[in-house]
Design a protein around this motif. Structure first.
Motif, PDB file in Angstrom:
ATOM      1  N   PHE A   1     -36.260 -67.035 -33.157  1.00  0.00           N
ATOM      2  CA  PHE A   1     -35.869 -66.063 -33.764  1.00  0.00           C
ATOM      3  C   PHE A   1     -35.162 -65.031 -32.485  1.00  0.00           C
ATOM      4  N   LEU A   2     -35.342 -63.493 -33.337  1.00  0.00           N
ATOM      5  CA  LEU A   2     -34.638 -62.629 -31.785  1.00  0.00           C
ATOM      6  C   LEU A   2     -35.827 -62.023 -31.984  1.00  0.00           C
ATOM      7  N   TRP A   3     -35.741 -62.337 -29.723  1.00  0.00           N
ATOM      8  CA  TRP A   3     -36.984 -61.242 -29.312  1.00  0.00           C
ATOM      9  C   TRP A   3     -36.727 -59.482 -29.873  1.00  0.00           C
ATOM     10  N   ARG A   4     -37.829 -59.319 -30.366  1.00  0.00           N
ATOM     11  CA  ARG A   4     -38.034 -57.742 -30.523  1.00  0.00           C
ATOM     12  C   ARG A   4     -37.378 -57.741 -31.537  1.00  0.00           C
ATOM     13  N   GLN A   5     -36.987 -57.940 -32.508  1.00  0.00           N
ATOM     14  CA  GLN A   5     -36.115 -57.701 -34.048  1.00  0.00           C
ATOM     15  C   GLN A   5     -37.542 -57.384 -34.024  1.00  0.00           C
ATOM     16  N   HIS A   6     -38.513 -56.639 -34.763  1.00  0.00           N
ATOM     17  CA  HIS A   6     -39.288 -56.490 -35.386  1.00  0.00           C
ATOM     18  C   HIS A   6     -39.485 -55.050 -34.725  1.00  0.00           C
ATOM     19  N   MET A   7     -38.976 -55.265 -33.727  1.00  0.00           N
ATOM     20  CA  MET A   7     -39.195 -53.383 -33.215  1.00  0.00           C
ATOM     21  C   MET A   7     -37.751 -52.809 -33.691  1.00  0.00           C
ATOM     22  N   LEU A   8     -36.755 -53.015 -33.868  1.00  0.00           N
ATOM     23  CA  LEU A   8     -35.636 -52.207 -34.383  1.00  0.00           C
ATOM     24  C   LEU A   8     -35.966 -51.066 -35.122  1.00  0.00           C
ATOM     25  N   PRO A   9     -35.433 -50.401 -34.731  1.00  0.00           N
ATOM     26  CA  PRO A   9     -35.879 -49.072 -35.844  1.00  0.00           C
ATOM     27  C   PRO A   9     -35.824 -49.478 -37.348  1.00  0.00           C
ATOM     28  N   ASP A  10     -35.806 -48.704 -38.239  1.00  0.00           N
ATOM     29  CA  ASP A  10     -35.579 -49.166 -39.347  1.00  0.00           C
ATOM     30  C   ASP A  10     -34.428 -49.086 -39.849  1.00  0.00           C
ATOM     31  N   LYS A  11     -33.157 -48.146 -39.212  1.00  0.00           N
ATOM     32  CA  LYS A  11     -31.534 -48.045 -39.937  1.00  0.00           C
ATOM     33  C   LYS A  11     -30.891 -48.408 -38.443  1.00  0.00           C
ATOM     34  N   ILE A  12     -30.456 -48.794 -38.570  1.00  0.00           N
ATOM     35  CA  ILE A  12     -29.510 -48.745 -37.290  1.00  0.00           C
ATOM     36  C   ILE A  12     -27.400 -48.949 -37.486  1.00  0.00           C
ATOM     37  N   ASP A  13     -26.772 -48.634 -36.650  1.00  0.00           N
ATOM     38  CA  ASP A  13     -25.787 -48.432 -37.023  1.00  0.00           C
ATOM     39  C   ASP A  13     -24.660 -49.805 -36.101  1.00  0.00           C
ATOM     40  N   SER A  14     -25.109 -49.974 -35.301  1.00  0.00           N
ATOM     41  CA  SER A  14     -24.519 -51.119 -34.146  1.00  0.00           C
ATOM     42  C   SER A  14     -26.001 -51.469 -33.654  1.00  0.00           C
ATOM     43  N   LEU A  15     -25.886 -52.955 -33.602  1.00  0.00           N
ATOM     44  CA  LEU A  15     -26.712 -53.869 -32.761  1.00  0.00           C
ATOM     45  C   LEU A  15     -25.882 -54.148 -31.547  1.00  0.00           C
ATOM     46  N   ILE A  16     -26.919 -54.465 -30.291  1.00  0.00           N
ATOM     47  CA  ILE A  16     -26.832 -55.067 -29.243  1.00  0.00           C
ATOM     48  C   ILE A  16     -27.687 -56.441 -28.591  1.00  0.00           C
ATOM     49  N   VAL A  17     -26.934 -57.037 -28.425  1.00  0.00           N
ATOM     50  CA  VAL A  17     -27.240 -58.366 -28.036  1.00  0.00           C
ATOM     51  C   VAL A  17     -27.074 -58.798 -26.819  1.00  0.00           C
ATOM     52  N   VAL A  18     -27.973 -59.000 -25.870  1.00  0.00           N
ATOM     53  CA  VAL A  18     -28.097 -60.100 -24.510  1.00  0.00           C
ATOM     54  C   VAL A  18     -29.153 -61.508 -24.181  1.00  0.00           C
ATOM     55  N   GLU A  19     -29.286 -61.342 -23.779  1.00  0.00           N
ATOM     56  CA  GLU A  19     -29.599 -63.098 -23.116  1.00  0.00           C
ATOM     57  C   GLU A  19     -31.231 -62.500 -23.019  1.00  0.00           C
ATOM     58  N   GLY A  20     -31.517 -61.679 -22.498  1.00  0.00           N
ATOM     59  CA  GLY A  20     -33.105 -61.413 -21.800  1.00  0.00           C
ATOM     60  C   GLY A  20     -33.958 -60.812 -21.795  1.00  0.00           C
ATOM     61  N   PHE A  21     -35.412 -60.936 -21.974  1.00  0.00           N
ATOM     62  CA  PHE A  21     -36.491 -60.335 -21.568  1.00  0.00           C
ATOM     63  C   PHE A  21     -35.871 -58.602 -21.097  1.00  0.00           C
ATOM     64  N   LYS A  22     -35.956 -59.181 -20.076  1.00  0.00           N
ATOM     65  CA  LYS A  22     -35.577 -57.804 -18.792  1.00  0.00           C
ATOM     66  C   LYS A  22     -34.781 -56.832 -18.986  1.00  0.00           C
ATOM     67  N   GLY A  23     -33.315 -57.971 -19.792  1.00  0.00           N
ATOM     68  CA  GLY A  23     -32.307 -56.638 -20.114  1.00  0.00           C
ATOM     69  C   GLY A  23     -32.468 -56.619 -21.235  1.00  0.00           C
ATOM     70  N   ALA A  24     -33.088 -56.883 -22.109  1.00  0.00           N
ATOM     71  CA  ALA A  24     -33.606 -56.113 -23.360  1.00  0.00           C
ATOM     72  C   ALA A  24     -34.529 -54.994 -23.274  1.00  0.00           C
ATOM     73  N   MET A  25     -35.826 -55.092 -22.623  1.00  0.00           N
ATOM     74  CA  MET A  25     -36.397 -54.532 -22.510  1.00  0.00           C
ATOM     75  C   MET A  25     -35.536 -52.895 -21.291  1.00  0.00           C
ATOM     76  N   TRP A  26     -34.808 -52.839 -19.989  1.00  0.00           N
ATOM     77  CA  TRP A  26     -33.912 -52.408 -19.585  1.00  0.00           C
ATOM     78  C   TRP A  26     -33.119 -51.361 -20.552  1.00  0.00           C
ATOM     79  N   LEU A  27     -32.756 -51.759 -21.377  1.00  0.00           N
ATOM     80  CA  LEU A  27     -31.763 -50.991 -22.306  1.00  0.00           C
ATOM     81  C   LEU A  27     -32.614 -50.132 -23.024  1.00  0.00           C
TER      82      LEU A  27
END
Length: 233
Positions: A85-111
């Motif tokens: 799994f990829l954490w928060r993949q289900h929360m991505l906007p319907d349409k994205i032009d690019s994707l940022i990939v980080v390691e951890g939970f905190k980093g993702a939420m901070w972005l």
């Protein structure tokens, strides 16, 4: 079970994460085991695992996937593993032009807190083939923003090579030594993404390396995220 852990994770609030962002991601606190709880859902939104993050140094391991803690209430289809799994993949906007990939939970939420909602976390530096497949299947350019330590840079390089071989446009957002995405201000995040280096560096007409990345869309950012610690200018 998630309701049973419906307490605010004070440690992450003190680190600068907004209560609303934590609530949006269902972050809780397990008072009995003294761990911050992070639900993990598949790309369809189904609960597949719960991670517990230790708040005390003596607690080992730092992160663990709950299983015994559920006792007789183990949810159907629950899989105590992260590699599928990829954490928060289900929360991505319907349409994205690019994707940022980080390691951890905190980093993702901070972005997310700073306005970058097109982000997922691999939940570690070692990315599995299944996770690489999930990333490649989105068919968008990917920016890898792993932690700036030796393991993080090695993990980013390995992931980038495999994605590039799969036909994905890959760039790397480099941070100063020792920093993680959640150490950055909104402005620093914006700069790191704008200056992300393509996997194959393009050369300008004068022969100098072009360090810019053309793949990121204009991103509306919020400025209410605060810095977690003082950074060098």
């Amino acid at each position: 079970m998630l309701y049973a852990w419906g307490y605010e994770p004070t440690e992450w609030i003190n680190a600068g994460l907004d209560v609303d962002v934590l609530s949006e991601h269902e972050i809780g606190f397990d008072a009995l085991n003294q761990r911050i709880t992070v639900p993990i859902r598949d790309r369809h939104g189904h609960l597949v695992a719960v991670s517990g993050r230790a708040i005390h140094e003596e607690q080992k391991p730092r992160y663990k996937f709950y299983k015994r803690e559920f006792k007789d209430y183990l949810p159907p289809g629950y899989r105590a593993a992260r590699g599928s799994f990829l954490w928060r993949q289900h929360m991505l906007p319907d349409k994205i032009d690019s994707l940022i990939v980080v390691e951890g939970f905190k980093g993702a939420m901070w972005l997310v807190q700073n306005g970058f909602h097109n982000v997922v976390a691999t939940m570690g530096k070692g990315v599995t083939q299944i996770q690489e497949g999930l990333l490649a299947s989105m068919r968008v350019p990917i920016v890898i923003m792993f932690d700036a330590d030796e393991a993080g840079r090695n993990g980013a390089e390995s992931l980038g090579i495999n994605l590039y071989r799969s036909g994905v446009s890959v760039s790397y957002a480099y941070l100063d030594d020792g920093l993680s995405p959640d150490d950055l201000t909104c402005g620093q995040i914006t700069t790191a993404l704008a200056e992300a280096l393509p996997h194959l560096r393009r050369k300008k007409a004068d022969g100098k390396l072009d360090a810019t990345s053309p793949i990121l869309p204009e991103t509306k950012t919020r400025t209410h995220g605060r810095r977690r610690k003082q950074l060098p200018v």
